[in-house]
Scaffold this motif. Structure first.
Motif, PDB file in Angstrom:
ATOM      1  N   UNK A 196       0.828  -1.206   0.000  1.00  0.00           N
ATOM      2  CA  UNK A 196       0.000   0.000   0.000  1.00  0.00           C
ATOM      3  C   UNK A 196       0.863   1.257   0.000  1.00  0.00           C
ATOM      4  N   UNK A 197       1.922   1.247   0.802  1.00  0.00           N
ATOM      5  CA  UNK A 197       2.814   2.396   0.848  1.00  0.00           C
ATOM      6  C   UNK A 197       3.513   2.596  -0.496  1.00  0.00           C
ATOM      7  N   UNK A 198       3.936   1.481  -1.125  1.00  0.00           N
ATOM      8  CA  UNK A 198       4.579   1.592  -2.431  1.00  0.00           C
ATOM      9  C   UNK A 198       3.609   2.135  -3.473  1.00  0.00           C
ATOM     10  N   UNK A 199       2.349   1.686  -3.419  1.00  0.00           N
ATOM     11  CA  UNK A 199       1.349   2.193  -4.350  1.00  0.00           C
ATOM     12  C   UNK A 199       1.095   3.680  -4.182  1.00  0.00           C
ATOM     13  N   UNK A 200       1.034   4.112  -2.913  1.00  0.00           N
ATOM     14  CA  UNK A 200       0.824   5.541  -2.662  1.00  0.00           C
ATOM     15  C   UNK A 200       2.010   6.369  -3.167  1.00  0.00           C
ATOM     16  N   UNK A 201       3.207   5.865  -2.945  1.00  0.00           N
ATOM     17  CA  UNK A 201       4.385   6.591  -3.423  1.00  0.00           C
ATOM     18  C   UNK A 201       4.404   6.679  -4.948  1.00  0.00           C
ATOM     19  N   UNK A 202       4.014   5.564  -5.584  1.00  0.00           N
ATOM     20  CA  UNK A 202       3.998   5.584  -7.052  1.00  0.00           C
ATOM     21  C   UNK A 202       2.916   6.528  -7.566  1.00  0.00           C
ATOM     22  N   UNK A 203       1.743   6.523  -6.947  1.00  0.00           N
ATOM     23  CA  UNK A 203       0.647   7.376  -7.416  1.00  0.00           C
ATOM     24  C   UNK A 203       0.947   8.857  -7.201  1.00  0.00           C
ATOM     25  N   UNK A 204       1.696   9.168  -6.175  1.00  0.00           N
ATOM     26  CA  UNK A 204       1.973  10.575  -5.851  1.00  0.00           C
ATOM     27  C   UNK A 204       3.411  10.951  -6.191  1.00  0.00           C
ATOM     28  N   UNK A 205       4.016  10.204  -7.088  1.00  0.00           N
ATOM     29  CA  UNK A 205       5.427  10.461  -7.392  1.00  0.00           C
ATOM     30  C   UNK A 205       5.632  11.853  -7.977  1.00  0.00           C
ATOM     31  N   UNK A 206       4.699  12.318  -8.808  1.00  0.00           N
ATOM     32  CA  UNK A 206       4.833  13.665  -9.394  1.00  0.00           C
ATOM     33  C   UNK A 206       4.754  14.714  -8.310  1.00  0.00           C
ATOM     34  N   UNK A 207       3.796  14.569  -7.409  1.00  0.00           N
ATOM     35  CA  UNK A 207       3.653  15.539  -6.325  1.00  0.00           C
ATOM     36  C   UNK A 207       4.898  15.536  -5.435  1.00  0.00           C
ATOM     37  N   UNK A 208       5.455  14.361  -5.202  1.00  0.00           N
ATOM     38  CA  UNK A 208       6.674  14.307  -4.392  1.00  0.00           C
ATOM     39  C   UNK A 208       7.846  14.976  -5.102  1.00  0.00           C
TER      40      UNK A 208
END
Length: 284
Positions: A196-208
């Protein structure tokens, strides 16, 4: 010698004095006397012990079952070897043999179970003091089965004045809980959390990425080349012949101000970054 008089009611066996049946008249001081010669002289030594005789009244009561306690249970696993202990107090009763035995739901053990599976040990005196006896008898199970769960096992102690008994039940002992399921569940939960954490990081990679550049844009000035070898991040194209109202200001002023000045991106503007007569395709 007894009270300084020769004693003839006993029998001397080596260095011991055996009194076959002790009575009140045998109470007193007993002395052991020995003569020996040393340095051509005759010597005598002695040691005295006092003997007291206690009169214990005969037991005129039924025996008392000490173990098992009345109406108790014992836990056992299927297949385990098991011993049930019967311990009884018979008091002072030298003229009779103590009678101690087990019953299964009121029947003798040998009438209910095979002797190779369940059997009684011989009764034996485990402690005797002034004629008062404690007697025990074991009931042994070679391997506990379902047939042994439920029947009432009764220890009976009996003499000429009556009997007493105490019963015990065998109940199933559940095996200790396995921690395999808990460990597996914990591992699966941790794995799900990581996914779940990896999915969130991938989905918000642009924002990060934008957040990182917003706070560290000084580390990536627009004039420096990135590690990927690219000189620009984006090329700004707009209609220069007949731009709509505000289009030119948006492309040449607002975009560079925000993307370059605040976020650290590198823009390629036709009128600013490409020299007259320079190769446009090379910049792209």
């Amino acid at each position: 010698m007894a009270d300084c008089e020769p004693y003839d009611r006993g029998q001397v066996l080596g260095s011991n004095l055996l009194i076959p049946r002790v009575g009140v008249a045998d109470q007193g001081n007993y002395s052991c006397v020995a003569d020996f010669r040393r340095f051509n002289r005759r010597w005598r030594v002695s040691r005295t012990r006092r003997v007291r005789v206690f009169i214990v009244p005969p037991n005129e009561k039924p025996p008392t079952v000490l173990l098992p306690l009345k109406n108790t249970t014992v836990e056992a696993e299927i297949g385990q070897r098991l011993q049930l202990l019967c311990l009884a107090f018979f008091g002072y009763d030298v003229s009779r043999v103590p009678l101690l035995y087990w019953l299964v739901d009121g029947y003798f053990v040998e009438d209910v179970y095979n002797a190779s599976d369940v059997w009684e040990h011989q009764a034996r005196v485990v402690n005797e003091s002034y004629g008062e006896r404690y007697v025990q008898r074991l009931l042994e199970f070679r391997s506990v089965t379902e047939l042994h769960l439920g029947p009432e096992f009764t220890c009976v102690a009996q003499n000429a004045f009556g009997f007493t008994n105490a019963s015990i039940l065998i109940v199933r002992k559940e095996p200790p809980p396995s921690h395999t399921a808990a460990v597996a569940g914990s591992l699966l939960g941790s794995l799900a959390l990581l996914l779940l954490l990896a999915g969130l990081l991938y989905a918000r990679r642009i924002d990060l990425l934008l957040f990182y550049r917003d706070h560290h844009h000084h580390l990536h000035p627009s004039s420096s080349n990135a590690a990927d070898g690219k000189e620009y991040d984006a090329y700004v194209s707009f209609c220069t012949e007949c731009p709509s109202p505000g289009e030119e200001e948006f492309a040449l002023k607002l975009l560079p101000q925000v993307l370059e000045g605040e976020l650290g991106y590198r823009l390629c503007l036709l009128d600013r970054d490409i020299l007259p007569g320079g190769g446009l395709l090379g910049k792209l």
